[in-house]
Scaffold this motif. Structure first.
Motif, PDB file in Angstrom:
ATOM      1  N   ILE A  57      -5.194   5.160  -0.549  1.00 46.12           N
ATOM      2  CA  ILE A  57      -3.938   5.330  -1.295  1.00 46.12           C
ATOM      3  C   ILE A  57      -3.311   3.959  -1.581  1.00 46.12           C
ATOM      4  O   ILE A  57      -2.784   3.718  -2.663  1.00 46.12           O
ATOM      5  CB  ILE A  57      -2.968   6.275  -0.534  1.00 46.12           C
ATOM      6  CG1 ILE A  57      -3.560   7.695  -0.546  1.00 46.12           C
ATOM      7  CG2 ILE A  57      -1.578   6.256  -1.157  1.00 46.12           C
ATOM      8  CD1 ILE A  57      -2.688   8.775   0.045  1.00 46.12           C
ATOM      9  N   ILE A  58      -3.416   3.054  -0.623  1.00 44.91           N
ATOM     10  CA  ILE A  58      -2.891   1.697  -0.824  1.00 44.91           C
ATOM     11  C   ILE A  58      -3.573   1.040  -2.030  1.00 44.91           C
ATOM     12  O   ILE A  58      -2.916   0.458  -2.895  1.00 44.91           O
ATOM     13  CB  ILE A  58      -3.066   0.855   0.472  1.00 44.91           C
ATOM     14  CG1 ILE A  58      -2.036   1.305   1.520  1.00 44.91           C
ATOM     15  CG2 ILE A  58      -2.948  -0.639   0.191  1.00 44.91           C
ATOM     16  CD1 ILE A  58      -2.234   0.717   2.911  1.00 44.91           C
ATOM     17  N   GLN A  60      -5.168   2.521  -4.544  1.00 39.84           N
ATOM     18  CA  GLN A  60      -4.741   3.220  -5.773  1.00 39.84           C
ATOM     19  C   GLN A  60      -3.373   2.720  -6.210  1.00 39.84           C
ATOM     20  O   GLN A  60      -3.098   2.536  -7.395  1.00 39.84           O
ATOM     21  CB  GLN A  60      -4.600   4.729  -5.519  1.00 39.84           C
ATOM     22  CG  GLN A  60      -5.890   5.510  -5.447  1.00 39.84           C
ATOM     23  CD  GLN A  60      -5.616   6.947  -4.979  1.00 39.84           C
ATOM     24  OE1 GLN A  60      -4.556   7.507  -5.231  1.00 39.84           O
ATOM     25  NE2 GLN A  60      -6.577   7.520  -4.276  1.00 39.84           N
ATOM     26  N   ASN A  61      -2.507   2.509  -5.225  1.00 34.47           N
ATOM     27  CA  ASN A  61      -1.142   2.091  -5.525  1.00 34.47           C
ATOM     28  C   ASN A  61      -1.090   0.690  -6.139  1.00 34.47           C
ATOM     29  O   ASN A  61      -0.321   0.441  -7.068  1.00 34.47           O
ATOM     30  CB  ASN A  61      -0.294   2.137  -4.256  1.00 34.47           C
ATOM     31  CG  ASN A  61       1.174   2.018  -4.552  1.00 34.47           C
ATOM     32  OD1 ASN A  61       1.785   2.942  -5.081  1.00 34.47           O
ATOM     33  ND2 ASN A  61       1.749   0.872  -4.270  1.00 34.47           N
ATOM     34  N   LEU A  64      -2.181   1.087  -9.750  1.00 30.16           N
ATOM     35  CA  LEU A  64      -1.214   1.826 -10.557  1.00 30.16           C
ATOM     36  C   LEU A  64       0.034   0.986 -10.874  1.00 30.16           C
ATOM     37  O   LEU A  64       0.541   0.994 -12.001  1.00 30.16           O
ATOM     38  CB  LEU A  64      -0.818   3.101  -9.802  1.00 30.16           C
ATOM     39  CG  LEU A  64      -0.106   4.186 -10.580  1.00 30.16           C
ATOM     40  CD1 LEU A  64      -0.963   4.664 -11.745  1.00 30.16           C
ATOM     41  CD2 LEU A  64       0.196   5.381  -9.655  1.00 30.16           C
ATOM     42  N   LYS A  68       1.273   0.148 -14.625  1.00 29.69           N
ATOM     43  CA  LYS A  68       2.565   0.647 -15.079  1.00 29.69           C
ATOM     44  C   LYS A  68       3.641  -0.437 -15.117  1.00 29.69           C
ATOM     45  O   LYS A  68       4.740  -0.208 -15.618  1.00 29.69           O
ATOM     46  CB  LYS A  68       3.037   1.789 -14.162  1.00 29.69           C
ATOM     47  CG  LYS A  68       2.134   3.020 -14.263  1.00 29.69           C
ATOM     48  CD  LYS A  68       2.575   4.110 -13.329  1.00 29.69           C
ATOM     49  CE  LYS A  68       3.751   4.878 -13.885  1.00 29.69           C
ATOM     50  NZ  LYS A  68       4.098   6.039 -13.047  1.00 29.69           N
ATOM     51  N   GLN A  70       5.413  -1.515 -12.697  1.00 32.74           N
ATOM     52  CA  GLN A  70       6.562  -1.021 -11.924  1.00 32.74           C
ATOM     53  C   GLN A  70       6.423  -1.469 -10.469  1.00 32.74           C
ATOM     54  O   GLN A  70       5.312  -1.759 -10.023  1.00 32.74           O
ATOM     55  CB  GLN A  70       6.627   0.504 -12.015  1.00 32.74           C
ATOM     56  CG  GLN A  70       7.153   0.962 -13.374  1.00 32.74           C
ATOM     57  CD  GLN A  70       7.221   2.463 -13.509  1.00 32.74           C
ATOM     58  OE1 GLN A  70       6.846   3.198 -12.607  1.00 32.74           O
ATOM     59  NE2 GLN A  70       7.692   2.920 -14.644  1.00 32.74           N
ATOM     60  N   PRO A  71       7.554  -1.488  -9.727  1.00 26.45           N
ATOM     61  CA  PRO A  71       7.494  -2.030  -8.363  1.00 26.45           C
ATOM     62  C   PRO A  71       6.417  -1.357  -7.507  1.00 26.45           C
ATOM     63  O   PRO A  71       6.358  -0.143  -7.397  1.00 26.45           O
ATOM     64  CB  PRO A  71       8.884  -1.725  -7.805  1.00 26.45           C
ATOM     65  CG  PRO A  71       9.760  -1.643  -8.991  1.00 26.45           C
ATOM     66  CD  PRO A  71       8.914  -1.069 -10.091  1.00 26.45           C
ATOM     67  N   LEU A  72       5.601  -2.204  -6.916  1.00 26.27           N
ATOM     68  CA  LEU A  72       4.544  -1.777  -6.014  1.00 26.27           C
ATOM     69  C   LEU A  72       5.126  -0.955  -4.864  1.00 26.27           C
ATOM     70  O   LEU A  72       4.582   0.065  -4.472  1.00 26.27           O
ATOM     71  CB  LEU A  72       3.957  -3.078  -5.469  1.00 26.27           C
ATOM     72  CG  LEU A  72       2.666  -3.079  -4.763  1.00 26.27           C
ATOM     73  CD1 LEU A  72       1.583  -3.159  -5.815  1.00 26.27           C
ATOM     74  CD2 LEU A  72       2.561  -4.293  -3.861  1.00 26.27           C
ATOM     75  N   CYS A  73       6.234  -1.435  -4.317  1.00 27.35           N
ATOM     76  CA  CYS A  73       6.934  -0.728  -3.248  1.00 27.35           C
ATOM     77  C   CYS A  73       8.392  -0.612  -3.685  1.00 27.35           C
ATOM     78  O   CYS A  73       8.917  -1.539  -4.309  1.00 27.35           O
ATOM     79  CB  CYS A  73       6.851  -1.499  -1.937  1.00 27.35           C
ATOM     80  SG  CYS A  73       7.869  -0.773  -0.622  1.00 27.35           S
ATOM     81  N   GLN A  74       8.999   0.541  -3.359  1.00 26.44           N
ATOM     82  CA  GLN A  74      10.393   0.738  -3.795  1.00 26.44           C
ATOM     83  C   GLN A  74      11.348  -0.207  -3.081  1.00 26.44           C
ATOM     84  O   GLN A  74      12.414  -0.516  -3.589  1.00 26.44           O
ATOM     85  CB  GLN A  74      10.834   2.187  -3.605  1.00 26.44           C
ATOM     86  CG  GLN A  74      11.214   2.595  -2.193  1.00 26.44           C
ATOM     87  CD  GLN A  74      10.012   2.698  -1.277  1.00 26.44           C
ATOM     88  OE1 GLN A  74       8.900   2.851  -1.743  1.00 26.44           O
ATOM     89  NE2 GLN A  74      10.239   2.606   0.022  1.00 26.44           N
ATOM     90  N   GLY A 109      14.698  -2.669 -13.618  1.00 27.26           N
ATOM     91  CA  GLY A 109      13.980  -1.822 -12.672  1.00 27.26           C
ATOM     92  C   GLY A 109      12.828  -2.516 -11.949  1.00 27.26           C
ATOM     93  O   GLY A 109      12.059  -1.870 -11.258  1.00 27.26           O
ATOM     94  N   ARG A 112      14.904  -3.096  -6.884  1.00 27.54           N
ATOM     95  CA  ARG A 112      15.833  -2.027  -6.542  1.00 27.54           C
ATOM     96  C   ARG A 112      17.214  -2.633  -6.279  1.00 27.54           C
ATOM     97  O   ARG A 112      17.324  -3.806  -5.925  1.00 27.54           O
ATOM     98  CB  ARG A 112      15.344  -1.306  -5.277  1.00 27.54           C
ATOM     99  CG  ARG A 112      16.182  -0.096  -4.898  1.00 27.54           C
ATOM    100  CD  ARG A 112      15.590   0.640  -3.720  1.00 27.54           C
ATOM    101  NE  ARG A 112      15.680  -0.117  -2.482  1.00 27.54           N
ATOM    102  CZ  ARG A 112      15.239   0.325  -1.316  1.00 27.54           C
ATOM    103  NH1 ARG A 112      14.685   1.507  -1.219  1.00 27.54           N
ATOM    104  NH2 ARG A 112      15.346  -0.413  -0.228  1.00 27.54           N
ATOM    105  N   TRP A 283       1.544  -4.896   4.157  1.00 31.23           N
ATOM    106  CA  TRP A 283       0.389  -5.063   3.254  1.00 31.23           C
ATOM    107  C   TRP A 283       0.859  -5.343   1.830  1.00 31.23           C
ATOM    108  O   TRP A 283       0.144  -5.996   1.065  1.00 31.23           O
ATOM    109  CB  TRP A 283      -0.532  -3.835   3.306  1.00 31.23           C
ATOM    110  CG  TRP A 283       0.066  -2.590   2.703  1.00 31.23           C
ATOM    111  CD1 TRP A 283       0.625  -1.542   3.388  1.00 31.23           C
ATOM    112  CD2 TRP A 283       0.162  -2.256   1.309  1.00 31.23           C
ATOM    113  NE1 TRP A 283       1.084  -0.604   2.510  1.00 31.23           N
ATOM    114  CE2 TRP A 283       0.809  -1.002   1.223  1.00 31.23           C
ATOM    115  CE3 TRP A 283      -0.218  -2.887   0.131  1.00 31.23           C
ATOM    116  CZ2 TRP A 283       1.086  -0.386   0.008  1.00 31.23           C
ATOM    117  CZ3 TRP A 283       0.054  -2.259  -1.080  1.00 31.23           C
ATOM    118  CH2 TRP A 283       0.694  -1.021  -1.125  1.00 31.23           C
TER     119      TRP A 283
ATOM    120  N   ALA B 130       4.570   3.157  -3.355  1.00 32.87           N
ATOM    121  CA  ALA B 130       5.692   3.686  -4.141  1.00 32.87           C
ATOM    122  C   ALA B 130       5.276   4.258  -5.488  1.00 32.87           C
ATOM    123  O   ALA B 130       5.910   5.176  -5.998  1.00 32.87           O
ATOM    124  CB  ALA B 130       6.718   2.584  -4.353  1.00 32.87           C
ATOM    125  N   VAL B 132       2.032   5.512  -6.393  1.00 35.22           N
ATOM    126  CA  VAL B 132       1.247   6.735  -6.197  1.00 35.22           C
ATOM    127  C   VAL B 132       2.192   7.892  -5.878  1.00 35.22           C
ATOM    128  O   VAL B 132       2.063   8.991  -6.418  1.00 35.22           O
ATOM    129  CB  VAL B 132       0.215   6.534  -5.057  1.00 35.22           C
ATOM    130  CG1 VAL B 132      -0.398   7.858  -4.631  1.00 35.22           C
ATOM    131  CG2 VAL B 132      -0.875   5.565  -5.499  1.00 35.22           C
TER     132      VAL B 132
END
Lengths: 303, 194
Positions: A57-58, A60-61, A64, A68, A70-74, A109, A112, A283, B130, B132
């Motif tokens: 999942i990491i 994939q993130n 993604l 996109k 967009q922020p990797l982490c919120q 955006g 945050r 990470w 965030a 995914v």
């Protein structure tokens, strides 16, 4: 004079635009050395384990977020800037441009709304306030700019630790053997709370404030570099190996990759003090930087 | 992969066990530090949490559209560290009859016991993922306490589809966090002696 002012205004606008782009890239893309470490960690885990599931999942993130933009982490974290600018520029102008860019990047955006007044609990909504962003800014003799940015999330910041040696609880004395014990303890205490697999920045010595600052500056180093100080280079390697024997694994699910890197620096100390300051990076190790020409245009990415 | 679909019931969550990989479909409410402190002071949530799911998350949310079409879009929404809610979580599970808590990093003994006693599970989402996870949020249905707590700390009512997580505290008294802590502790002590 008018021409000079106008060209300066133009350069300021260009620096501002470049800073927004640096923040965007930092928040949405991991640097190559970090991606390589994550992939290495992923391949180390047994198929079908919870650890492998987390690493998948990491990965994939990471893909993604880049696609996109967009922020990797919120949690876009504490915004940490290291800025070097030509001498003929004024410090306050550069500092103001950084604040303006942070505020604009928040509106877009990429960041945050992350700065909260500690007394009233009110969120400024702009990421600008006392101490936010954190800016280290200095003039240099070159006529170009260099900006480095780190976004350090609160989850990993909360598991940082500072030790005052000797420490009887873990039997750590005032030498590198004691430093090793502090680092192991910090990894054990963090467990899965700092979004592992993580990276450590460590400072041996300094005072309580400079120690933590220097420990964070270790994160400006590339993961695959080698410490110039032989003892520290050896300790860095040993710590990654031993921390991974703890079996905490990605997200604390259990597994082989607990730590992807450990970077250690040293500062002089006063005879009475011996601090070991450990900063933990998740990470989602967001750091980027760029060289800008004198007109403020991005010339080269640093990571 | 186990599908965990709304409505969430005590029976459904009691059937889950440690290590189960689940995909959640239904409504989740974000709630983190400010919300948990406020709830534990005896305040009632503006919307019922009964049989619901609380998500420890402070999302990045962008306004969308205008006029009648005005709404929100979540652009980043991974879990935040759950242990900060440990002083409050057990009380919130008991009083508001929450069935699942999504977060990261695990929780402590009080929460583990509350999960066992009142029929709740702790679902570990992947920290930092965030994008995914934001993709699994199909709609922002509502937001509460936005003015009071600010965007990251507000209660966002989110509709999720196949939101992935792992059961790390089940409703039978088991905790992966307790297990890993104990295993790593003995290894840590061994390394200290080296």
């Amino acid at each position: 004079m008018i021409t000079h002012t106008m060209s300066n205004a133009k350069a300021q606008k260009q620096v501002f635009e470049s800073l927004i782009e640096i923040i965007r890239k930092t928040s949405t893309e991991l640097p190559g050395d970090v991606i390589r470490a994550v992939e290495k960690g992923k391949s180390a885990e047994s198929p079908n384990s919870s650890a492998a599931y987390a690493m998948n999942i990491i990965c994939q993130n990471i893909d993604l977020a880049k696609v996109k933009s967009q922020p990797l982490c919120q949690d876009t974290g504490t915004v940490i800037f290291y800025a070097y600018y030509p001498k003929k520029w004024d410090y306050s102008v550069v500092h103001k441009l950084i604040e303006k860019a942070v505020s604009a990047a928040t509106k877009k955006g990429y960041l945050r709304q992350n700065s909260v007044n500690s007394l009233t609990g009110k969120n400024s909504g702009t990421n600008v306030g006392p101490g936010a962003p954190y800016v280290h800014c200095e003039a240099w003799a070159k006529d170009e700019f260099e900006f480095k940015v780190m976004l350090k999330g609160g989850g990993c910041e909360n598991v940082g630790a500072q030790y005052s040696l000797p420490d009887g609880r873990i039997g750590a004395g005032r030498d590198l053997k004691g430093v090793r014990k502090c680092i192991l303890d910090a990894v054990y205490q963090a467990q899965g709370k700092g979004c592992g697999p993580g990276i450590l920045g460590v400072c041996v010595g300094g005072d309580r404030a400079s120690g933590f600052v220097h420990s964070k500056e270790q994160f400006l180093r590339k993961l695959d570099d080698k410490n110039k100080i032989k003892e520290l280079a050896e300790l860095e390697e040993q710590m990654v190996k031993e921390a991974n024997e703890l079996g905490i694994g990605p997200m604390g699910f259990g597994g082989k990759t607990t730590l992807m890197g450990c970077k250690i620096g040293a500062l002089d100390r006063v005879p009475a003090s011996f601090f070991v300051s450990v900063s933990y990076m998740c990470w989602a190790y967001r750091r980027q930087g760029a060289k800008l020409d004198k007109a403020g245009k991005i010339q080269k990415w640093l990571y | 992969m186990i599908q965990l679909n709304a409505p969430f019931t005590e029976e459904k969550v009691r059937n889950l066990k440690l290590g189960d990989q689940v995909e959640i479909t239904g409504i989740v409410f974000t709630g983190r530090d400010a919300v948990h402190k406020w709830l534990s002071e005896g305040n009632n949530p503006p919307v019922s949490f009964e049989n619901g799911i609380i998500y420890h998350c402070g999302p990045v949310v962008m306004p969308q559209g205008a006029g009648a079409k005005k709404g929100w879009k979540v652009t980043a929404a991974g879990p935040t560290t759950s242990i900060r809610e440990e002083p409050y979580q057990a009380g919130v599970i008991e009083r508001l009859k929450v069935r699942a808590v999504i977060g990261k990093g695990g929780m402590g003994e009080k929460t583990r016991l509350a999960c066992q006693q009142f029929g709740c599970v702790y679902l570990h989402a992947i920290g930092g993922a965030a994008q995914v996870l934001a993709e699994k949020i199909v709609k922002v249905q509502n937001v509460y306490m936005l003015e009071k707590f600010g965007s990251p700390e507000a209660i966002w009512q989110l509709e999720v589809l196949s939101f992935p997580a792992v059961v790390t505290i089940d409703a039978h008294g088991n905790s992966l966090h307790r297990e890993i802590d104990s295993l790593s502790k003995s290894k840590f002590e061994e390394l200290l002696k080296r």
